[in-house]
Design a protein around this motif. Sequence first.
Motif, PDB file in Angstrom:
ATOM      1  N   ARG A  22       0.495  -1.530   0.313  1.00 30.33           N
ATOM      2  CA  ARG A  22      -0.230  -0.286  -0.215  1.00 30.33           C
ATOM      3  C   ARG A  22       1.241   1.437  -0.249  1.00 30.33           C
ATOM      4  NH1 ARG A  22      -3.145  -3.035   3.860  1.00 30.33           N
ATOM      5  NH2 ARG A  22      -2.435  -1.918   4.807  1.00 30.33           N
ATOM      6  N   SER A  27       1.658   0.834  -8.706  1.00 32.95           N
ATOM      7  CA  SER A  27       0.852  -0.245  -8.411  1.00 32.95           C
ATOM      8  C   SER A  27       1.355  -2.174  -7.470  1.00 32.95           C
ATOM      9  CB  SER A  27      -0.653  -0.995  -8.598  1.00 32.95           C
ATOM     10  OG  SER A  27      -1.714  -2.005  -8.638  1.00 32.95           O
ATOM     11  N   THR A  30       0.532  -7.687  -3.556  1.00 33.36           N
ATOM     12  CA  THR A  30       1.029  -8.092  -2.713  1.00 33.36           C
ATOM     13  C   THR A  30       1.811  -9.392  -3.115  1.00 33.36           C
ATOM     14  OG1 THR A  30      -0.874  -7.087  -1.583  1.00 33.36           O
ATOM     15  CG2 THR A  30       0.667  -8.655  -0.345  1.00 33.36           C
TER      16      THR A  30
END
Length: 543
Positions: A22, A27, A30
């Motif tokens: 985050r 982007s 994860t």
Amino acid sequence: MEIVSIVLFFLLAVVVSGAVSRMLPVSVPTPLVQILLGAVIGLSASHRVELDPDLFLLLFLPPLLFLDGWRIPKDALFKDVATVTELAFGLVLMTVLGVGFLAHWLIPAMPLAVGLALAAVISPTDPIAVSAIAARVPFPRRLMHILEGESLLNDASGLVCLRFAVAAALTGSFSASSAILSFLWTAGIGLAAGVAVTLGVSFAMSRFTRRWGEDIGAQILVSLLIPFGAYQLAEHLHASGILAAVSAGVTMTFAEISRQAMAATRMRRNSVWDMIQFTLNGVIFVLLGEQLPAILGDARHTVAITGHDNPWWLGLYTIIIVAALAGLRLLWVMVSLKLTLLKRRRQGVSAPKPQIRLILAMSFAGVRGAITLAGVMTLPLTLHDGTPFPARDLAIFLSAGVILLSMLVASVALPVLLKGLDLPPEPSEQAEEDSARIALAEAAIRAVEQQQKDWSDTGSQADLYAEVGGQVMDAYRERIEGLREENPQTLRNRARLVSTLHLVAVKAQRQLMHDLLRERRIGSEIARKLTRELDLVETRHRG
């Protein structure tokens, strides 16, 4: 003690990965962050995690597949069942055959059965990785539902194909007729085992709670044990434990409808399962990262199996396999789409042709993830005669490369393809929701009226009962009148404002409660009870 420390580092890496992904300005999925953190652990730790394939399969796959089956939107799955089935079975079979023979042709040292096993483990897709990639760009809801349904079913179909490929590698022979009969037994008994375990456990718990009450901790623990029980029963019957876990999860949805648990049980159970899903998915990717240094360190030895000297050949093989996966998926999506449009035209239904960018997005969304890694880690270490399983390290390396490269390509391609895309309007479910709310409110009014009548028959405090009952019914009548207004948007705007004010009030109450607790003007038990009530109010108005 060292293995315990590594496990704790794994869990810490899972926690840190979410915050790091985050914080990054671009982007980054994860799972990629988790793989990187796992590689750091692998480089810094002196102890290596050695995986037992059977134990790895038992610990990770049943709960993940069970939860996928439990939580997938069933109405959305049934709505696009034809498309989902084509992707989950037809595309998987074409992928296993196409990529399996391609891998054997590219790398003659890899036996065909191992090539088919490799193709089987890289055929399942991972919607969680897609969600992480597409979090910052608009992603069609229906397309995501299709991907979720595809992932649920191709997890099972891909891993079942893996089972047959591994059996062929172990025995050195393959019979089509025996494979078909074995598949029917494996699939049928596996599905039945999952259904039977879920229905049996749900029935037993329902009878128990009706007589002796409900224990929240026990209910949660039972839900955690169901996928393992279904898996073990199916494996004991020489059927597919994977399909058993999936069918157990799907059945859990319908079993819950007939056996209503307490609200507190559902809330806490959902929280526990959220944690389980987050932890297991994260640990799998961290574990991949931890294994990478050893895999890369043996790259020269691994590439020697292929007859080459330069480890860069492994990267080339990975690129070719990922390109083949994307090409087969694009071809399948385009053919399937043309057949669907042709079928609708014959039925007299006009359907607009989707934009090419949306078709490409559907193709690039075939990201590989946790199930691929979990599957490849279950390859046997040795054959029946004790010799090492052929090209096992090579299969693991290529699977890891496919996961990494597919994520990288999708993280670049999906935002570009979906950004600024003129998406077709999503069908609104607001009318259905409003109708359900009206029906529920009317049922509540009838129940309150009946309870009020029962109380009034007792003859004591009739005025109080009438006053309190009137207040409750007035609140439901206001809800019905608001939902039946010509412009329900006004009601929704009012509801948002009311929720905002409730959240402001909850925040003030929390602050005061903390002050009272710090000043020891209330006890910890009262504070815990008040916190629970405030949590319920906040959850309601944030939803």
